[in-house]
Structures are given as structure tokens and as C-alpha cells.
Write an enzyme that holds these catalytic residues in place. Structure first.
Site, PDB file in Angstrom:
ATOM      1  N   LYS A   4      41.299-108.097  16.437  1.00  0.00           N
ATOM      2  CA  LYS A   4      40.139-107.224  16.570  1.00  0.00           C
ATOM      3  C   LYS A   4      38.896-108.023  16.972  1.00  0.00           C
ATOM      4  O   LYS A   4      38.038-107.525  17.700  1.00  0.00           O
ATOM      5  CB  LYS A   4      39.916-106.445  15.270  1.00  0.00           C
ATOM      6  N   TYR A  60      46.371-109.684  12.526  1.00  0.00           N
ATOM      7  CA  TYR A  60      45.653-108.439  12.801  1.00  0.00           C
ATOM      8  C   TYR A  60      44.146-108.636  12.957  1.00  0.00           C
ATOM      9  O   TYR A  60      43.562-108.248  13.984  1.00  0.00           O
ATOM     10  CB  TYR A  60      45.922-107.415  11.708  1.00  0.00           C
ATOM     11  N   ASP A  92      53.871 -97.178  26.752  1.00  0.00           N
ATOM     12  CA  ASP A  92      54.042 -98.381  25.945  1.00  0.00           C
ATOM     13  C   ASP A  92      53.061 -99.402  26.489  1.00  0.00           C
ATOM     14  O   ASP A  92      53.234 -99.908  27.607  1.00  0.00           O
ATOM     15  CB  ASP A  92      55.485 -98.890  26.045  1.00  0.00           C
ATOM     16  N   THR A 147      45.951 -94.131   6.906  1.00  0.00           N
ATOM     17  CA  THR A 147      46.948 -93.897   7.946  1.00  0.00           C
ATOM     18  C   THR A 147      48.186 -94.704   7.595  1.00  0.00           C
ATOM     19  O   THR A 147      48.164 -95.559   6.698  1.00  0.00           O
ATOM     20  CB  THR A 147      46.435 -94.334   9.330  1.00  0.00           C
TER      21      THR A 147
END
Length: 241
Positions: free
Chosen positions: A168, A164, A61, A199
Site C-alpha cells: 500500500k 501487505y 484477473d 470484509t
């Protein structure tokens, strides 16, 4: 110490991470399948073993210090060193990410996994990577992390995402800082852009396969000693920051 090359891939129980593990495994490497879900992790290991890959499960984790420390110890006990670390584990944080209405916990959770988790795992694995003659670190990023593309009219960067996408961008910046600190070592570290792959991270809406997405990470994991470091790449070359 084993002479067989060893890679640890985080988030390797499915999707792009699984395909990275499989691709490196087919090169004859021993592959640590890092994942926090025990059932999915062991299923992925079994599938890789059945395909002839020397795979082993690594409970991991990336948001938990104790879990990461234990993963480093397990890897050391099994192989004695680490040749490649692929930081692939990541989350989107969900779909409601307009800056003006987002729950700040969504942002915090995404940063904890996608950025701090990478730093946590990388630092834990560095002592093992330093034992390798040709260590490589690959951080799986995304084109949505490119500020150039995000500010280019007409460029396809997906929906507005204050959690998100910025993680990145943050990850790309972290990659550069590691490259600067490690520039006098033999460790090469780069960010990989797999493209928009189908995905469960995106509800399988992507137009590329996970196998295609794994290609650039595998390439960066197997760079020659004179290869680049501190860069951001997809299959076609450098991605603009």
C-alpha cells in the site's frame, strides 16, 4: 459513443468493491464489475441489476496480461469509453508476515496483485479514460501504507506486515508518479483509504462497514474538474504519507 458515465471497479464482486460499484450505479452510471471468479462476479451483477443498477460483468484477473487486455476490449465494445477506473482488487498475502521469517513468495504475490496489477490495469484502460471529458482513477489504499502512521508511536496500524502494508505504501507512491505524468491532462488520480472495514480480507474483524469504506472512493470518483490529484484521502481529509 454512450453519453452515460461508465465506471470499472476491480474486485467488485464483494466487500468494499461491491459497495463502490453499487454507490456509483445508484448515481445512474453503467458499472463494469471486474472480478476473476465467474460465479461470484455474475452473482454480484445479478444482485446489482435487481437493485436497479446498470451493471455488466468484466472477467478480470489483474495479474494476467491477456485477461486485462480482454477486459479493456470488452469495456470499449460495450461503452466506447471509460469515465472512472477504481483499482480496488487486492490481497493480504496471508498472516505470517514477519520480515525475518516471511516466505518471499508471499511478498512477491502481494506486490504482483496490489501494485503491478494496478499499473497493468491502469495502462490498459488509459486509452478509454482519455476519451472521457472528466476521467478519474481511484486506487484503493490503506492507512497501513502511511509511513508517517507506521512510525508514529501508539498509532494503530495493525500487525507487523512485510507484504501487505508495504504494497500500500508502494501503491501510494505509484499514484503520485501517475499524477505527475498526467498533470497536464484532465485525468485526476488519487488514493483512497476506506478504513478498517469488516470484509473477508481481514476475517470480518473490521469495525467499519463496506458501505462506509466505499464512501471515500465514490467521492474521489466523482470529483469536480478542479479537484485534487496525487493525494491520499479518507472521509476526514488527507491521510499523511
Amino acid at each position: 459513443m454512450s453519453e452515460q458515465k461508465t465506471a470499472l471497479v476491480t474486485g467488485a464482486n464483494k466487500g468494499i468493491g461491491y459497495e463502490i460499484a453499487g454507490g456509483l450505479g445508484r448515481l445512474g452510471w453503467s458499472i463494469g464489475v471486474g472480478a476473476r471468479d465467474e460465479e461470484r462476479r455474475e452473482a454480484a451483477v445479478a444482485k446489482l441489476l435487481a437493485a436497479g443498477v446498470d451493471a455488466f460483468g468484466v472477467p478480470l484477473d489483474v495479474t494476467d496480461d491477456a485477461s486485462v487486455t480482454a477486459a479493456a476490449a470488452l469495456t470499449e465494445n460495450r461503452t466506447g469509453r471509460l469515465d472512472v477506473l477504481v483499482n480496488n482488487a487486492g490481497i493480504t498475502g496471508g498472516t505470517a508476515q514477519l520480515p525475518t521469517t516471511v516466505d518471499v513468495e508471499t511478498v512477491r504475490t502481494a506486490v504482483e496483485t496490489n501494485v503491478i496489477g494496478v499499473i497493468r490495469v491502469t495502462n490498459a484502460m488509459l486509452p478509454l479514460l482519455r476519451r472521457s471529458p472528466s476521467p478519474r482513477i481511484v486506487n484503493v489504499s490503506s492507512s497501513v501504507g502511511s509511513l508517517t502512521l507506521q512510525t508514529t508511536p501508539g498509532a494503530e496500524t495493525g500487525p507487523i506486515s512485510v507484504a501487505y502494508a508495504p504494497t500500500k505504501t508502494f501503491l501510494n507512491a505509484v499514484t503520485v508518479q501517475y499524477a505527475k505524468e498526467l498533470q497536464d491532462t484532465n485525468i485526476l488520480i488519487n488514493a483512497a483509504c476506506p478504513g478498517y472495514c469488516a470484509t473477508d480480507l481481514n476475517g470480518f474483524r473490521g469495525f467499519r462497514t463496506p458501505q462506509q469504506g466505499a464512501t471515500i472512493a465514490i467521492r474521489l470518483a466523482t470529483l469536480p474538474d478542479d479537484g485534487p490529484t496525487g493525494g491520499f484521502f479518507d472521509e476526514d481529509g488527507e491521510v499523511p504519507w
